[in-house]
Structures are given as C-alpha cells and as structure tokens.
Design an enzyme around this catalytic site. Structure first.
Site, PDB file in Angstrom:
ATOM      1  N   LYS A 167     -19.531  17.022  -2.527  1.00 39.93           N
ATOM      2  CA  LYS A 167     -19.059  15.917  -3.381  1.00 39.93           C
ATOM      3  C   LYS A 167     -20.232  14.973  -3.644  1.00 39.93           C
ATOM      4  CE  LYS A 167     -15.566  12.275  -3.599  1.00 39.93           C
ATOM      5  NZ  LYS A 167     -14.151  11.991  -3.418  1.00 39.93           N
TER       6      LYS A 167
ATOM      7  N   GLU B 149     -19.905  14.600   1.426  1.00 39.09           N
ATOM      8  CA  GLU B 149     -20.133  13.594   0.380  1.00 39.09           C
ATOM      9  C   GLU B 149     -21.317  12.688   0.703  1.00 39.09           C
ATOM     10  OE1 GLU B 149     -16.857  10.878  -0.328  1.00 39.09           O
ATOM     11  OE2 GLU B 149     -17.823  10.034  -2.083  1.00 39.09           O
TER      12      GLU B 149
ATOM     13  N   ARG C 246       0.851  -1.209   0.000  1.00 41.69           N
ATOM     14  CA  ARG C 246       0.000   0.000   0.000  1.00 41.69           C
ATOM     15  C   ARG C 246       0.877   1.247   0.000  1.00 41.69           C
ATOM     16  NH1 ARG C 246      -2.929  -3.108   3.840  1.00 41.69           N
ATOM     17  NH2 ARG C 246      -2.065  -1.890   5.566  1.00 41.69           N
TER      18      ARG C 246
ATOM     19  N   LYS D 113     -12.673  14.870   4.521  1.00 36.42           N
ATOM     20  CA  LYS D 113     -13.761  14.238   3.768  1.00 36.42           C
ATOM     21  C   LYS D 113     -14.538  13.276   4.648  1.00 36.42           C
ATOM     22  CE  LYS D 113     -14.093  10.511   1.202  1.00 36.42           C
ATOM     23  NZ  LYS D 113     -13.856   9.461   0.207  1.00 36.42           N
TER      24      LYS D 113
HETATM   25  P1  13P Z   1     -14.665   7.071  -6.438  1.00 37.66           P
HETATM   26  O1  13P Z   1     -14.403   8.209  -7.413  1.00 37.66           O
HETATM   27  O2  13P Z   1     -13.891   5.842  -6.742  1.00 37.66           O
HETATM   28  O3  13P Z   1     -16.118   6.860  -6.212  1.00 37.66           O
HETATM   29  O4  13P Z   1     -14.052   7.548  -5.057  1.00 37.66           O
HETATM   30  C1  13P Z   1     -14.349   8.788  -4.613  1.00 37.66           C
HETATM   31  C2  13P Z   1     -14.440   8.778  -3.155  1.00 37.66           C
HETATM   32  O5  13P Z   1     -13.763   9.521  -2.515  1.00 37.66           O
HETATM   33  C3  13P Z   1     -15.387   7.873  -2.498  1.00 37.66           C
HETATM   34  O6  13P Z   1     -15.516   8.234  -1.159  1.00 37.66           O
END
Ligand code: 13P
Length: 341
Positions: free
Chosen positions: A219, A177, A46, A136
């Site tokens: 988002k 998000e 990772r 986030k």
């Molecule tokens: P994806 O663009 O792969 O959906 O990932 C964005 C993301 O931050 C999901 O939490």
C-alpha cells in the site's frame, strides 16, 4: 504457514474491478475528522458512522475488503448484528489495522517510528479467530531538509517486515504501508526519489524476514508534488512517475498494489489511479488498485454530519466514490462520472 491460503486471499483482495475500503481510523483520528464538522466525538457517533458505511447497499460490488479498527471490529448495528457479520454477508473480506500508531522516534527529530510489535502475535490470533483475513500496518515518512533519515527508513522497514512475517504466521495477509507524506514543499521528483529509496529498503527487509511476497499487498503513496510545492505535477505526470517508481522497486511476485489516498481529493485520486491503469495495463505485473480512506469516505462524512436523516444521501455518496474507483482501476473512470453524466 499455509502459503496457498495467503496467496488466495491476497489475490481475492485485488480481484476484478474491486479495491479496498480503509475505515480503520483510530479513535483520535476519527474524532479529529468529526470535530472539523462539528459531529460529537463519542463512541456512539463513531459506531453510527461505521454502521452507515457497512450497511451501504451494494458496497460489495466495488469493495473486496474493508480495514477496520479495534473498536469497530467489536461493534454492532443498532439491531445487535455484529459489523463483522454484515460485511461477511455482503462478501467483503475483513481486515484489521494492527499497528499502534506512529510515535516520535528517539534521536530523530521530526520523524516517527510505528509501534505495536509487542504482543502482536497474540492480537493477530484473536483477530484471526474473529474472522479477519488480512491486516494493515502504516509506517510514516516525511520529506524535509535531510529527511527522511536512513535510520528512520531502516527502522520502519524492518518493523514492517517483522509485522508482515507475524501476520503470515497467523494466516493473515499483511498490507504493507510505507507512506511518504504529501505535506511539504518538495517537488514530485524528490517524492519519487524518496519513495523509491523507501520501497527498496522495505523489500530488502521483507526478503530478510522471509516474507512470502505473493502473500502481501503493498500500500504505497502515489508519486506526487508536495502539497505546498508551487509546481504541481499533472495527472499524467503522476501516473508516469508512480508506475516508473514501482516498476523499479517492487518485485513482480507481489500479488497487488493498493494505493492510499493520503489527503488527495476524491476526484484527483480517481483520475490518477485511472491514468495509471490506462498506461500500464499491459506492462505492470501486479494489479493496481485502491485502498482509500478519505478519498472514498470524505464526501459521505460531510453529507452525514452526524444526522440520521442524512444517512441515505451519505451512503449514496460513499457508493459513488467506490464505483468511481472501481472504474479507475480498470482505466474506465471519466470526470463526468462525478456529475452523474
Ligand atoms: P487515506 O486514503 O485517507 O490516506 O487512508 C488510507 C489509510 O489507510 C491510511 O493508513
């Protein structure tokens, strides 16, 4: 709370032609993606993969900010240079995923509530001291028979708003998000209805929790047909429905909107973002950009395959996807870019 600092950071994250790179997969999610390609699921692999990403030359030309995971924000290049320093030196703003994942929600079969509010104030302080300037938190909503429920939408919306308020108190711009998942047989119009209902409640809660809208980034998902829906909306239909949904629900005070890719292919994610920017350059009050994870990383991850000898090719693929999306946010993406013509 330093409002101006929050607004400046939010504006920088969505400035000019740039967008965000989500490289904040939790260890289990990262391992799942490695397992599919037969890459060993260890901390060292990772780390090596994240080193590949952060050392990609010229990434800062297209990427304004990178979202890291707790393990990654503490990691270093093989030569000992912290990833934080590598990113900062390239002009990329540091972000951090701070939720603790979507967990089964009591009393709500097949639905989840995102956890992580306990102790969040202290964790945010630590991340801010490390140099993070934004954060986030992802809430997950599923479309299905009678889903999502009102209880699930409200609980996740309130949690997102409380997270956002704590972030702003700590001087970090919250990325908010609420993801309506692409999986399912639902039609595009069902996705539009659910997304609008979710966004309305999220913004009510942000208001109730006294969140400064100019100091957040939203988002959202795009308004798409479910993956298993026989009738798939065209690129133009996705652009139109997504923009209509956002115009109806997102206050113009919000500094920027940065889409998740949510399992779309890299090409479709770019084409749809491009069509939105072509359609609305004049009427949208906010920047419409990207905060993609898979749609930027997947081709690079497949090329890398865990092998040192593939690092350069994988970095080129990563940069290419970042460049395509930077073009898309200006309405200048062409499918021919994919073949290099
Ligand atoms: P994806 O663009 O792969 O959906 O990932 C964005 C993301 O931050 C999901 O939490």
């Amino acid at each position: 709370m330093n409002e101006q600092k929050l607004i400046d950071t939010a504006k920088m994250l969505v400035a000019s032609n740039k967008g965000l790179l989500a490289m904040d997969e939790s260890n289990p999610t990262c391992n799942k993606r490695f397992a599919k390609l037969g890459i060993p699921q260890t901390e060292e692999y990772r780390r090596a993969y994240r080193e590949l990403i952060v050392t990609t030359p010229c990434l800062g030309e297209f990427i304004s900010g990178a979202i890291l995971y707790d393990e990654t924000i503490r990691q270093q290049k093989k030569d000992g240079t912290p990833f934080l320093q590598v990113l900062t030196d390239t002009g990329i703003i540091l972000g951090i995923k701070v939720d603790k994942g979507a967990k089964a929600m009591a009393g709500h079969p097949n639905e989840t509530i995102t956890e992580g509010l306990d102790g969040l104030r202290d964790r945010l302080q630590e991340y801010a001291q490390m140099g993070a300037r934004f954060a986030k938190w992802r809430a997950v909503l599923t479309i299905g028979d009678d889903l999502p429920s009102r209880g699930c939408i409200e609980a996740n919306a309130q949690t997102l708003a409380r997270y956002a308020a704590l972030c702003q108190e700590a001087g970090l711009v919250p990325i908010v998000e609420p993801e309506v998942l692409i999986e399912g047989v639902h039609t595009q119009s069902q996705c539009g209805e659910v997304t609008a209902a979710v966004l309305q409640i999220v913004f009510q809660q942000l208001y109730t929790q006294r969140v400064l809208l100019e100091g957040i980034i939203l988002k959202p998902n795009m308004v798409l047909s479910g993956l298993s829906c026989p009738q798939q909306a065209s690129v133009e239909e996705v652009a139109a429905a997504t923009v209509q949904c956002l115009l109806r629900t997102v206050p113009s005070a919000v500094s920027g909107i940065a889409f998740l890719s949510g399992g779309q292919s890299s090409e479709l994610a770019s084409a749809r973002l491009n069509a939105m920017n072509l359609r609305v350059k004049a009427q949208a009050p906010w920047a419409l950009t990207f905060s993609f994870g898979r749609a930027i990383q997947q081709p690079a991850l497949e090329l890398w395959h865990g092998k040192e000898s593939n690092v350069l090719a994988a970095q080129q693929a990563l940069l290419h996807q970042a460049k395509c999306n930077a073009a898309a946010r200006q309405g200048e993406y062409k499918a021919a870019m994919e073949t290099g013509s």
